[in-house]
Motif scaffolding. Structure first.
Motif, PDB file in Angstrom:
ATOM      1  N   VAL A  72      28.357   7.359  25.589  1.00  0.00           N
ATOM      2  CA  VAL A  72      29.207   8.659  26.307  1.00  0.00           C
ATOM      3  C   VAL A  72      30.290   9.204  25.151  1.00  0.00           C
ATOM      4  N   PHE A  73      30.619  10.533  25.309  1.00  0.00           N
ATOM      5  CA  PHE A  73      31.470  11.189  24.448  1.00  0.00           C
ATOM      6  C   PHE A  73      32.261  11.904  25.261  1.00  0.00           C
ATOM      7  N   VAL A  74      33.734  11.261  25.061  1.00  0.00           N
ATOM      8  CA  VAL A  74      34.734  12.055  25.866  1.00  0.00           C
ATOM      9  C   VAL A  74      35.606  12.870  24.996  1.00  0.00           C
ATOM     10  N   HIS A  75      35.402  14.279  25.208  1.00  0.00           N
ATOM     11  CA  HIS A  75      36.231  15.120  24.363  1.00  0.00           C
ATOM     12  C   HIS A  75      37.598  15.594  25.236  1.00  0.00           C
ATOM     13  N   MET A  76      38.176  16.442  24.553  1.00  0.00           N
ATOM     14  CA  MET A  76      39.691  16.954  25.726  1.00  0.00           C
ATOM     15  C   MET A  76      39.275  17.691  26.679  1.00  0.00           C
ATOM     16  N   GLY A  77      37.837  18.245  26.650  1.00  0.00           N
ATOM     17  CA  GLY A  77      37.511  19.296  27.939  1.00  0.00           C
ATOM     18  C   GLY A  77      36.096  18.955  28.499  1.00  0.00           C
ATOM     19  N   ALA A  78      35.550  17.939  27.796  1.00  0.00           N
ATOM     20  CA  ALA A  78      34.001  17.770  28.292  1.00  0.00           C
ATOM     21  C   ALA A  78      33.669  16.324  28.264  1.00  0.00           C
ATOM     22  N   THR A  79      32.626  15.736  29.067  1.00  0.00           N
ATOM     23  CA  THR A  79      32.147  14.449  28.619  1.00  0.00           C
ATOM     24  C   THR A  79      30.730  14.850  28.368  1.00  0.00           C
ATOM     25  N   PHE A  80      30.136  14.088  27.533  1.00  0.00           N
ATOM     26  CA  PHE A  80      28.484  14.515  26.914  1.00  0.00           C
ATOM     27  C   PHE A  80      27.915  13.215  26.920  1.00  0.00           C
ATOM     28  N   THR A  81      26.512  13.244  27.309  1.00  0.00           N
ATOM     29  CA  THR A  81      25.749  12.077  26.922  1.00  0.00           C
ATOM     30  C   THR A  81      25.490  12.072  25.509  1.00  0.00           C
ATOM     31  N   LYS A  82      24.622  11.137  25.052  1.00  0.00           N
ATOM     32  CA  LYS A  82      24.010  11.179  23.463  1.00  0.00           C
ATOM     33  C   LYS A  82      23.314  12.524  23.233  1.00  0.00           C
ATOM     34  N   GLN A 131      23.387  15.365  24.870  1.00  0.00           N
ATOM     35  CA  GLN A 131      24.226  16.535  24.959  1.00  0.00           C
ATOM     36  C   GLN A 131      25.130  16.724  23.566  1.00  0.00           C
ATOM     37  N   GLU A 132      25.772  15.467  23.181  1.00  0.00           N
ATOM     38  CA  GLU A 132      26.462  15.575  21.929  1.00  0.00           C
ATOM     39  C   GLU A 132      25.803  16.082  20.794  1.00  0.00           C
ATOM     40  N   LEU A 133      24.477  15.672  20.749  1.00  0.00           N
ATOM     41  CA  LEU A 133      23.565  15.835  19.571  1.00  0.00           C
ATOM     42  C   LEU A 133      23.166  17.174  19.737  1.00  0.00           C
ATOM     43  N   GLU A 134      22.910  17.520  20.601  1.00  0.00           N
ATOM     44  CA  GLU A 134      22.536  19.093  21.152  1.00  0.00           C
ATOM     45  C   GLU A 134      23.738  20.233  20.614  1.00  0.00           C
ATOM     46  N   VAL A 152      22.064  15.521  12.375  1.00  0.00           N
ATOM     47  CA  VAL A 152      21.484  14.874  13.645  1.00  0.00           C
ATOM     48  C   VAL A 152      20.451  13.663  13.648  1.00  0.00           C
ATOM     49  N   ASP A 153      19.714  13.894  12.868  1.00  0.00           N
ATOM     50  CA  ASP A 153      18.434  13.133  12.694  1.00  0.00           C
ATOM     51  C   ASP A 153      19.079  11.762  12.557  1.00  0.00           C
ATOM     52  N   ARG A 154      19.601  11.450  11.281  1.00  0.00           N
ATOM     53  CA  ARG A 154      20.248  10.307  10.973  1.00  0.00           C
ATOM     54  C   ARG A 154      21.276   9.694  11.857  1.00  0.00           C
ATOM     55  N   LEU A 155      22.056  10.597  12.397  1.00  0.00           N
ATOM     56  CA  LEU A 155      23.151  10.319  13.430  1.00  0.00           C
ATOM     57  C   LEU A 155      22.588   9.721  14.849  1.00  0.00           C
ATOM     58  N   GLU A 156      21.497  10.302  15.220  1.00  0.00           N
ATOM     59  CA  GLU A 156      20.845   9.759  16.468  1.00  0.00           C
ATOM     60  C   GLU A 156      20.378   8.345  16.415  1.00  0.00           C
ATOM     61  N   GLN A 157      19.913   7.799  15.473  1.00  0.00           N
ATOM     62  CA  GLN A 157      19.737   6.364  15.074  1.00  0.00           C
ATOM     63  C   GLN A 157      20.978   5.467  15.171  1.00  0.00           C
ATOM     64  N   GLY A 160      25.533  23.795  16.491  1.00  0.00           N
ATOM     65  CA  GLY A 160      26.890  24.248  15.606  1.00  0.00           C
ATOM     66  C   GLY A 160      27.949  24.564  16.690  1.00  0.00           C
ATOM     67  N   GLN A 161      27.777  24.257  18.253  1.00  0.00           N
ATOM     68  CA  GLN A 161      28.872  24.563  18.920  1.00  0.00           C
ATOM     69  C   GLN A 161      30.060  23.852  18.556  1.00  0.00           C
ATOM     70  N   ILE A 162      30.125  22.554  18.051  1.00  0.00           N
ATOM     71  CA  ILE A 162      31.178  21.713  17.502  1.00  0.00           C
ATOM     72  C   ILE A 162      30.554  21.384  16.274  1.00  0.00           C
ATOM     73  N   HIS A 163      31.368  21.805  15.198  1.00  0.00           N
ATOM     74  CA  HIS A 163      31.068  21.347  13.680  1.00  0.00           C
ATOM     75  C   HIS A 163      32.345  20.536  13.337  1.00  0.00           C
ATOM     76  N   TYR A 164      32.198  19.416  13.178  1.00  0.00           N
ATOM     77  CA  TYR A 164      33.499  18.401  12.755  1.00  0.00           C
ATOM     78  C   TYR A 164      33.387  18.773  11.169  1.00  0.00           C
TER      79      TYR A 164
END
Length: 125
Positions: A37-47, A49-52, A25-30, A57-61
């Motif tokens: 915005v992040f649009v998933h199949m069942g939710a839309t997140f801010t930056k 929210q997605e990083l959190e 997450v630390d490197r990803l954030e940069q 570990g609520q979503i692990h790609y």
């Protein structure tokens, strides 16, 4: 605007998937714009929210197998379509889905950052 090749934008896209899979997450954030915005199949997140979600570990790609990528440049905007099969752990449940993701990159101050990421589940693979 700095001259950026399509290959470097595709490399940035691949790097983001690598960091998401590695839960870095630390490197990803940069690499993500603050207003992304992040649009998933069942939710839309801010930056944030997605990083959190990734951090907790609520979503692990977990496993991402890319079969195709394409890039379209529109000035200071780049759109990357990525066809993939992804295995993710979502709230403790392992799921595998075929997706096309749409990643929108924007250039600000000579830096490219992710501005939007949308997942579209394919009906057939």
């Amino acid at each position: 605007m700095a001259e950026t090749t399509g290959a470097s934008i595709l490399a940035l896209s691949a790097r983001i998937w690598q960091l998401m899979s590695g839960q870095d997450v630390d490197r990803l954030e940069q690499l993500i714009d603050d207003d992304a915005v992040f649009v998933h199949m069942g939710a839309t997140f801010t930056k944030e929210q997605e990083l959190e979600v990734i951090r907790r570990g609520q979503i692990h790609y977990r496993d991402i197998h890319v079969s195709d990528t394409s890039l379209r440049r529109l000035g200071a905007t780049a759109i990357v379509l990525t066809t993939m099969e992804m295995t993710a752990v979502v709230d403790g449940n392992e799921v595998t889905n075929p997706f096309v993701t749409t990643s929108v990159f924007i250039e600000n101050d000579d830096h490219w950052r992710l501005g939007a990421l949308a997942f579209t589940r394919l009906l057939t693979h």
